[in-house]
Design a protein around this motif. Structure first.
Motif, PDB file in Angstrom:
ATOM      1  N   ARG A  48      33.837   9.716  61.546  1.00 16.83           N
ATOM      2  CA  ARG A  48      33.321  10.052  60.223  1.00 16.83           C
ATOM      3  C   ARG A  48      33.866   9.064  59.198  1.00 16.83           C
ATOM      4  O   ARG A  48      35.063   8.781  59.166  1.00 16.83           O
ATOM      5  CB  ARG A  48      33.725  11.477  59.828  1.00 16.83           C
ATOM      6  N   ILE A  49      32.969   8.531  58.395  1.00 15.65           N
ATOM      7  CA  ILE A  49      33.379   7.624  57.330  1.00 15.65           C
ATOM      8  C   ILE A  49      33.313   8.356  55.998  1.00 15.65           C
ATOM      9  O   ILE A  49      32.569   9.321  55.826  1.00 15.65           O
ATOM     10  CB  ILE A  49      32.528   6.345  57.288  1.00 15.65           C
ATOM     11  N   ALA A  89      29.954  11.008  56.049  1.00 12.55           N
ATOM     12  CA  ALA A  89      28.863  11.054  57.014  1.00 12.55           C
ATOM     13  C   ALA A  89      29.426  10.731  58.384  1.00 12.55           C
ATOM     14  O   ALA A  89      30.454  10.054  58.513  1.00 12.55           O
ATOM     15  CB  ALA A  89      27.752  10.079  56.650  1.00 12.55           C
ATOM     16  N   THR A  90      28.753  11.225  59.425  1.00 11.90           N
ATOM     17  CA  THR A  90      29.176  11.002  60.810  1.00 11.90           C
ATOM     18  C   THR A  90      28.295   9.950  61.458  1.00 11.90           C
ATOM     19  O   THR A  90      27.097   9.866  61.182  1.00 11.90           O
ATOM     20  CB  THR A  90      29.098  12.309  61.608  1.00 11.90           C
ATOM     21  N   ILE A  91      28.905   9.141  62.303  1.00  9.52           N
ATOM     22  CA  ILE A  91      28.157   8.137  63.062  1.00  9.52           C
ATOM     23  C   ILE A  91      28.508   8.266  64.534  1.00  9.52           C
ATOM     24  O   ILE A  91      29.674   8.488  64.898  1.00  9.52           O
ATOM     25  CB  ILE A  91      28.463   6.711  62.551  1.00  9.52           C
ATOM     26  N   HIS A  92      27.510   8.179  65.397  1.00  5.41           N
ATOM     27  CA  HIS A  92      27.677   8.156  66.844  1.00  5.41           C
ATOM     28  C   HIS A  92      27.419   6.721  67.306  1.00  5.41           C
ATOM     29  O   HIS A  92      26.440   6.103  66.890  1.00  5.41           O
ATOM     30  CB  HIS A  92      26.689   9.106  67.516  1.00  5.41           C
ATOM     31  N   MET A 129      37.437   7.695  58.025  1.00  4.20           N
ATOM     32  CA  MET A 129      37.665   6.269  57.842  1.00  4.20           C
ATOM     33  C   MET A 129      37.169   5.943  56.440  1.00  4.20           C
ATOM     34  O   MET A 129      35.969   5.960  56.174  1.00  4.20           O
ATOM     35  CB  MET A 129      36.888   5.454  58.885  1.00  4.20           C
ATOM     36  N   THR A 130      38.080   5.687  55.518  1.00  6.56           N
ATOM     37  CA  THR A 130      37.691   5.464  54.128  1.00  6.56           C
ATOM     38  C   THR A 130      37.224   4.032  53.932  1.00  6.56           C
ATOM     39  O   THR A 130      37.959   3.077  54.215  1.00  6.56           O
ATOM     40  CB  THR A 130      38.857   5.768  53.178  1.00  6.56           C
ATOM     41  N   ILE A 131      35.992   3.879  53.468  1.00  6.06           N
ATOM     42  CA  ILE A 131      35.404   2.576  53.192  1.00  6.06           C
ATOM     43  C   ILE A 131      35.285   2.412  51.685  1.00  6.06           C
ATOM     44  O   ILE A 131      34.593   3.181  51.012  1.00  6.06           O
ATOM     45  CB  ILE A 131      34.023   2.418  53.838  1.00  6.06           C
ATOM     46  N   SER A 132      35.966   1.414  51.147  1.00  4.65           N
ATOM     47  CA  SER A 132      35.911   1.126  49.717  1.00  4.65           C
ATOM     48  C   SER A 132      34.705   0.239  49.442  1.00  4.65           C
ATOM     49  O   SER A 132      34.550  -0.821  50.041  1.00  4.65           O
ATOM     50  CB  SER A 132      37.207   0.427  49.283  1.00  4.65           C
TER      51      SER A 132
END
Length: 224
Positions: A48-49, A89-92, A129-132
């Motif tokens: 998850r990001i 949001a989740t990514i597979h 996973m924090t994306i700036s």
């Protein structure tokens, strides 16, 4: 367990809330929770990001993506649904490949300022996973041919080259009758710039900083 390297490659050479310099964020914790069902013969994991702006405010509408290289124009091998109001949001994605996870703004108003590198393994990642995400930048120039005439009404190409990771973002635009051209939106950060025009002539501009949310004017540029 999935092997996850810490966040790397902070592209902006400026101070930001939560990150700066070469100090990486901590990677999310790993979990042994069951992996969601995957297509036959393919191992998949999920993570998850959380997409945030430079002040830490959650950003909705960002797409989580997984790519085989970290550069901005690499085509994703997996993508998730857009982030919601909380910025998550989740990514597979395939669990047996070396991948890079980040967020993507379909409207190009923001570009990711960091990514997570995932090595092949097993397991599911727990935690965000924090994306700036940094506001897009712009680039302006007036292009001249080597004979001193303006490169009027020309198709101009731009390649932004990351100082350590090579070609990063291509763009193109048409010059006007005065040879003026604007490339926008483009990723913010420090890049070497390669400029060329369709009729011939090119130049490599030394590394330059493109601040987020701003348009940098290169002034007069002669293409040889």
């Amino acid at each position: 367990m999935m092997t996850l390297r810490a966040t790397i490659a902070l592209f902006l050479m400026i101070s930001m809330t939560g990150c700066g310099g070469d100090t990486p964020d901590q990677p999310p914790a790993l979990s042994s929770e069951p992996v969601p069902p995957a297509p036959a013969g393919e191992m998949q994991v999920h993570g998850r990001i959380k997409a945030v702006d430079l002040t830490g405010r959650p950003l909705p509408g960002m797409i989580p993506i997984a790519t085989t290289t970290p550069n901005a124009f690499d085509q994703p091998v997996a993508a998730g649904a857009a982030t919601g109001a909380e910025g998550t949001a989740t990514i597979h994605f395939p669990g047996d490949r070396h991948l890079f996870l980040r967020a993507w703004d379909p409207g190009l108003a923001y570009f990711p300022n960091n990514f997570y590198e995932v090595l092949p393994g097993e397991g599911t990642m727990a935690g965000d996973m924090t994306i700036s995400m940094a506001p897009s930048a712009g680039l302006r120039a007036q292009l001249f041919r080597v004979d001193g005439t303006v490169a009027a009404n020309e198709n101009a190409g731009l390649m932004m080259v990351h100082p350590t990771r090579g070609p990063w973002w291509p763009d193109e635009a048409d010059t006007d009758q005065n040879g003026d051209v604007i490339f926008s939106p483009v990723p913010p950060g420090s890049f070497v710039l390669r400029l060329k025009i369709l009729s011939g002539g090119q130049i490599e501009h030394p590394e330059i900083m493109l601040p987020p949310g701003e348009t940098v004017d290169l002034g007069s540029v002669v293409l040889y």
